[in-house]
Design an enzyme around this catalytic site. Structure first.
Site, short mmCIF file in Angstrom:
data_model
loop_
_atom_site.label_atom_id
_atom_site.label_comp_id
_atom_site.label_asym_id
_atom_site.label_seq_id
_atom_site.Cartn_x
_atom_site.Cartn_y
_atom_site.Cartn_z
N TRP A 73 0.86 -1.20 0.00
CA TRP A 73 0.00 0.00 0.00
C TRP A 73 0.89 1.25 0.00
CZ3 TRP A 73 -2.07 2.59 4.90
CH2 TRP A 73 -2.94 3.64 4.57
N ASP A 132 -1.47 -6.33 8.65
CA ASP A 132 -2.38 -5.22 8.39
C ASP A 132 -3.69 -5.82 7.85
OD1 ASP A 132 -3.66 -2.90 7.78
OD2 ASP A 132 -2.20 -2.18 6.31
N LYS A 136 -13.52 0.12 6.13
CA LYS A 136 -14.16 -0.48 4.95
C LYS A 136 -15.30 -1.41 5.36
CE LYS A 136 -10.11 1.01 3.51
NZ LYS A 136 -9.51 1.78 2.48
#
Ligand code: LMR
Length: 397
Positions: free
Chosen positions: A130, A211, A246
């Site tokens: 990311w 993560d 999310k």
């Protein structure tokens, strides 16, 4: 004193969002930033969230401070969501969960913690990872290195190269893994690969940081934490940073957590005091509203069912779009095999086109995606898929 400042370039993902918002083309498509969108292009407030917010409005008696480690009921609900009841119970006080301002806050808190535990630690991130992992964590003063992960030509995980690299990583370093729905490539480890990573971590003694930003958006709430649970059961130490942006749609509320496992309750207690002191020094306490929403949902069976059903709809929509996109690309005579998009998980996949082709999509077709060619699949809809596929055909022909 401000005269010496030099302008910084915008973050590539957020900068693209700003460009998209300024574009007046009515056919514009946002496949940039990783936010879920429904068929009408909206990012809705989930129904369970609305209900929990109404409950808070009616019943909240005070807005006095909570604590640097956040809400205890949120922390235990999150630990159970990640680990499941049994593993969580068997870890007992070896596990602590600390609420953080979003997944980003949890990553930064973890970086500060790692720096205090071993100031020489190198954090190993996947190549690619990311775009904000390194900027977020490097200000804590840590070093970074990469391990091989995604093979752009075969569109799959280069697992042998990855494991060969992990086998060289010493105790004292940290390996950052994506729990599910790899960002940016969408290619996840399979179960046997997670087992091999687990064995390598045990043998080498490095620390794993997972993560986990997309639990529930790949294969399911339980399926997506296969790796997290396997490592939590077997490794003496583990850090998991999770986000509710999310899967609860709580992006702007900044809801996340850092879960820490050590090999002894006393070590966990000491570590928690170190993390709480970092939180106090950086931002004092995490924001409460979103965490309160999450704990109400997770602790109330009716709200929880409502939430997990809506999450399943979101997941099914993304997986359906992946299939639809591959079919439409096939039907439109675009060169190349894009069927890998169907195999990948979560919001993201690389299209595998080059930067000039990406730029052409943005500038000539108002199809917004980052230069790496990562697309947010959830930004596609029945209404825009035709424009997207025609634009892709134009830039690749
Ligand atoms: C993304 O990768 O697009 C998301 O995680 C949002 C962000 O903050 O970058």
């Amino acid at each position: 004193m401000f005269n010496t400042l030099k302008p910084m370039s915008a973050d590539p993902i957020l900068g693209l969002l700003a460009l998209y918002r300024e574009d007046h083309n009515t056919h514009k498509i946002d496949l940039g930033i990783g936010i879920y969108k429904d068929e009408s292009g909206e990012t809705p407030v989930m129904s369970a969230v609305k209900k929990a917010e109404a409950l808070i409005l009616q019943s909240q008696k005070s807005k006095s401070y909570v604590a640097p480690t956040g809400s205890a009921s949120f922390n235990s609900a999150i630990a159970e969501l990640l680990l499941g009841k049994d593993i969580n119970a068997s870890l007992g006080k070896r596990r602590a969960t600390i609420q953080a301002p979003g997944g980003c806050g949890g990553l930064r808190l973890s970086a500060e913690f790692i720096k205090k535990a071993n100031s020489n630690a190198t954090i190993w991130v996947s190549d690619p990872t990311w775009a904000n992992h390194i900027p977020l964590m490097k200000d804590a003063g840590l070093k970074f290195a990469t391990y091989p992960y995604y093979d752009h030509s075969s569109h799959s995980v280069k697992f042998e190269e990855m494991i060969n690299c992990l086998e060289t990583i010493p105790e004292g370093d940290v390996v950052l893994l994506h729990g599910c729905c790899h960002n940016p490539c969408g290619a996840d480890l399979n179960q046997s690969q997670w087992h091999q990573v687990n064995e390598t971590a045990l043998a080498r003694g490095f620390t794993v940081l997972i993560d986990l930003a997309y639990q529930g958006l790949g294969d399911g709430l339980e399926e997506d934490v296969f790796g997290v649970r396997l490592l939590a059961k077997t490794l003496p130490e583990l850090i998991v940073v999770s986000s509710c942006s999310k899967n609860f749609g709580l992006y702007r509320e900044r809801v996340g957590a850092m879960t820490l496992i050590t090999d002894h309750p006393t070590k966990t207690e000491i570590a928690t005091s170190v993390i709480a002191a970092s939180a106090r020094a950086m931002y004092s306490m995490p924001p409460d509203h979103g965490a309160e929403v999450v704990q109400l949902i997770l602790n109330n069976p009716v709200l929880r069912d409502d939430w997990s059903a809506e999450l399943a709809e979101m997941r099914n929509r993304i997986n359906g779009l992946r299939i639809q996109l591959v079919e439409q690309i096939k039907a439109s005579d675009i060169d190349g095999d894009y069927s890998f998009i169907q195999e990948e998980k979560g919001m993201f996949s690389f299209l595998g086109i080059d930067v000039p082709q990406v730029q052409k999509l943005v500038k000539e077709h108002s199809v917004y995606l980052v230069d790496s060619s990562r697309i947010n699949v959830a930004g596609i809809s029945n209404a825009n898929i035709g424009h997207f596929v025609r634009s892709l055909r134009d830039v690749t022909s």
